[in-house]
Design an enzyme around this catalytic site. Structure first.
Site, short mmCIF file in Angstrom:
data_model
loop_
_atom_site.label_atom_id
_atom_site.label_comp_id
_atom_site.label_asym_id
_atom_site.label_seq_id
_atom_site.Cartn_x
_atom_site.Cartn_y
_atom_site.Cartn_z
N GLY A 52 0.81 -1.21 0.00
CA GLY A 52 0.00 0.00 0.00
C GLY A 52 0.84 1.26 0.00
O GLY A 52 0.49 2.26 -0.65
N ASP A 53 1.97 1.22 0.71
CA ASP A 53 2.87 2.37 0.72
C ASP A 53 3.52 2.57 -0.64
O ASP A 53 3.73 3.69 -1.09
CB ASP A 53 3.95 2.18 1.79
CG ASP A 53 3.36 1.99 3.18
OD1 ASP A 53 2.23 2.48 3.42
OD2 ASP A 53 4.01 1.34 4.02
#
Length: 319
Positions: free
Chosen positions: A258-259
């Site tokens: 997600g990052d």
């Protein structure tokens, strides 16, 4: 070139343990372990640096174990703008099921933060920002920091010309989205669960997610990105909505994917790409990260090939 600054108020040393199979209530023998300096903003900065984007990382670090963070920033050429405070930065435990790649996170409490340290971080951000600077506000908040902090920082930085990209959850996300129009972020990236939590209702169907995202755009946020895990990610702006489908990818670990998606989003914004091209790059960053441990991207050619394999589906007004 547009500057990028990431903010991580609650960083962590991520201790990742790879298991053959995760079975709750059983004794396990680890296949392998690794430790990485992390936290959402740190991970975003690391991926951006791999892509060649000049980036500074800011936030709060415990001075007693700052070494791994300092080594990571130095190795990747990331400008260190962290404020050191007494104590140790927290350690998070990530249990990875080696069969399916699913990750179970155990996040420990962060450092208690005094007002003076937080004021120093905010002053540093004001000094770092110039018109066009992209500022990524990412992650959870440590003890002593109130939920409206991201909204307050946005209110301080937007008049200076900054574009804020927010990746938060819970009360911090709710406070930022409830801010006056002049203090709203430029882009926000919740996942489905975080969007449901903010909306106060289940969003079981794609149409429900699309409606919630478009509602945020109508509220005054230019770009809303909703990550949907294996289904890809939704990209909504005033001139349309796309569903980006990820390419087939070997999964080593989902930690930090997600990052990486946020990093690809920021890289697209930094390069001035349109929504569709930004969606392709963001999904390529996330897919590339899935094949690697730690906050790292594969070679540029690999990322570009993954971007070309991302299928972007334009959604109609009724989708």
């Amino acid at each position: 070139m547009t500057r990028v600054v990431t903010l991580t108020l609650n960083p962590a040393l991520d201790r990742t343990v790879i298991l053959d199979v995760l079975r709750p209530g059983h004794v396990h023998r680890a296949r392998s372990t690794r430790s990485d300096a992390g936290g959402k903003g740190v991970n975003v900065a690391a991926c951006l640096a791999d892509w060649g984007v000049p980036v500074a990382a800011a936030g709060l670090l415990g001075q007693d174990n700052a070494g791994p963070f300092e080594a990571l920033l130095a190795a990747k050429g990331i400008a260190d703008r962290f404020v050191r405070i007494p104590g140790e930065t927290r350690t998070n435990l990530k249990l990875v099921d080696g069969t399916g790649g699913d990750t179970t996170d155990i996040n420990l409490p962060g450092l208690a933060v005094e007002a003076g340290s937080l004021a120093a971080v905010r002053a540093m951000l004001r000094e770092a920002v110039e018109p066009g600077t992209l500022v990524v506000l990412a992650g959870s908040l440590p003890g002593g920091v109130a939920a409206p902090i991201y909204a307050e920082i946005a209110a301080e930085l937007r008049p200076l010309g900054a574009r804020l990209v927010l990746d938060a959850s819970g009360p911090a996300l709710a406070a930022a989205l409830a801010a006056p129009a002049a203090a709203l972020p430029f882009a926000v990236k919740p996942n489905r669960h975080e969007l449901e939590e903010w909306a106060g209702r289940s969003l079981p169907d794609r149409a429900d997610v699309v409606a919630a995202a478009r509602g945020l755009v109508a509220r005054g946020i230019p770009l809303v990105v909703v990550s949907l895990g294996a289904e890809g990610a939704l990209f909504a702006s005033a001139d349309g909505t796309d569903l980006a489908h990820p390419p087939a990818t070997r999964v080593t670990s989902t930690v930090g994917a997600g990052d990486a998606l946020v990093a690809g989003l920021v890289a697209g914004l930094q390069a001035g790409l349109d929504r569709t091209a930004t969606a392709r790059l963001a999904l390529a960053f996330a897919a590339g990260k899935l094949g690697l441990a730690g906050a790292n991207l594969p070679a540029r050619d690999t990322v570009l090939a993954l971007a070309a394999a991302v299928r972007v589906e334009p959604l109609t007004a009724s989708a």
